[in-house]
Write an enzyme that holds these catalytic residues in place. Structure first.
Site, mmCIF file in Angstrom:
data_model
loop_
_atom_site.group_PDB
_atom_site.id
_atom_site.type_symbol
_atom_site.label_atom_id
_atom_site.label_comp_id
_atom_site.label_asym_id
_atom_site.label_seq_id
_atom_site.Cartn_x
_atom_site.Cartn_y
_atom_site.Cartn_z
ATOM 1 C CB ALA A 199 -7.871 -3.171 6.673
ATOM 2 C CG ASP A 200 -7.616 -5.992 2.354
ATOM 3 O OD1 ASP A 200 -8.314 -5.342 1.566
ATOM 4 O OD2 ASP A 200 -6.390 -5.825 2.465
ATOM 5 C CG HIS A 257 -2.053 -1.007 1.075
ATOM 6 N ND1 HIS A 257 -3.040 -0.931 0.124
ATOM 7 C CD2 HIS A 257 -2.303 -2.143 1.775
ATOM 8 C CE1 HIS A 257 -3.858 -1.969 0.242
ATOM 9 N NE2 HIS A 257 -3.437 -2.714 1.241
ATOM 10 C CD GLN A 276 -0.989 -9.205 4.732
ATOM 11 O OE1 GLN A 276 -0.129 -8.561 4.150
ATOM 12 N NE2 GLN A 276 -2.137 -8.674 5.128
ATOM 13 C CD GLU A 310 -4.770 -9.418 2.993
ATOM 14 O OE1 GLU A 310 -4.928 -8.360 3.636
ATOM 15 O OE2 GLU A 310 -3.791 -9.607 2.259
#
Length: 267
Positions: free
Chosen positions: A178-179, A49, A151, A153
């Site tokens: 978050a995701d 990001h 990850q 997610e």
């Protein structure tokens, strides 16, 4: 050169040590070095990001190298070519985002290992990781010292978590709050009770499978929860968020301003 490659972060995970980290999103080696002097166990250099190029990642690895904090790189994706570059510049621990299936996990494992264990391209003579060809037996040492984190997610990843945990070569699984919360229908709300229940369950399943469990919690209370649930590598802040909070708080001492909340609880 008879140097032995070591990875203190991986060794800590093997021993079950709790390791506290910080997210680096500022893309500068100067900020990375400042963070490295603070004493965090690990520092995540974010290439997903944050707008980091491979050369940016390289410079931040150099900045962190003299200190005890251990660097972890999150590339923008888990492609074989990108992984090769990131490993060649000296990364020993990778966090690969958006791993939804066991097959994806196996592909990432293969991309990070030299033959015959995988398909990592050979170029040690031009790689910082091998000290430009000066480390003896580098390929075998690199395979052994590499730490691979993936990850989980998304809803799909949750459905495949047990299969992902069975993939040999995965050292740890990181829950992306978050995701994950967005995928579950609770965008920007990782604190929702249902999301919290799922996070706790995932951490338990990960540790029960003999893997390390990781999390990013910008809210200290959430970080403490995750540690209590068994997560053993937890990032407790993001450099850019801490910077904006400090800026806003300092300005508020002298001016009446309307700004974003300094108590944001999600990444």
């Amino acid at each position: 050169m008879n140097a032995l490659l070591s990875n203190p972060f991986k060794e800590g995970l093997r021993k079950g040590d709790t390791q506290i980290g910080l997210w680096l999103s500022s893309t500068t080696s100067y900020m990375a070095e400042i963070a490295a002097t603070s004493g965090y166990d690990w520092l995540l250099i974010d290439g997903e990001h944050a707008p980091n190029t491979v050369q940016d990642l390289y410079h931040q690895l150099q900045a962190i190298a003299p200190y005890a904090s251990q660097p972890v790189i999150r590339p923008i994706e888990g492609s074989k070519a990108l992984i090769k570059q990131v490993l060649d510049i000296g990364a020993q621990t990778l966090l690969i985002p958006m791993v939804d299936t066991a097959e994806q996990a196996r592909q990432v494992v293969s991309a990070t290992r030299y033959p015959p264990l995988g398909q990592r391209g050979v170029g040690a003579s031009v790689a910082r990781a091998a000290r430009w060809g000066r480390i003896d037996n580098y390929m075998a040492q690199a395979n052994e010292s590499l730490c691979l984190l993936v990850q989980v997610e998304s809803k799909v990843a949750l459905e495949n978590l047990d299969a992902i945990l069975e993939v040999e070569g995965i050292d740890g699984v990181f829950i992306g709050p978050a995701d994950l919360s967005a995928s579950l229908g609770y965008p920007d709300n990782a604190g929702h009770p249902e999301v919290q229940r799922i996070i706790e369950s995932c951490i338990y399943r990960i540790r029960a499978a003999g893997k390390a469990a990781g999390f990013l919690a910008v809210d200290p209370a959430m970080a403490q929860k995750c540690l209590a649930w068994g997560a053993n590598f937890v990032a407790v802040g993001v450099d850019t968020m801490l910077y904006t909070e400090a800026l806003d708080s300092r300005l508020a001492m002298f001016k009446s301003v309307q700004s974003v909340s300094t108590a944001k609880r999600s990444y």
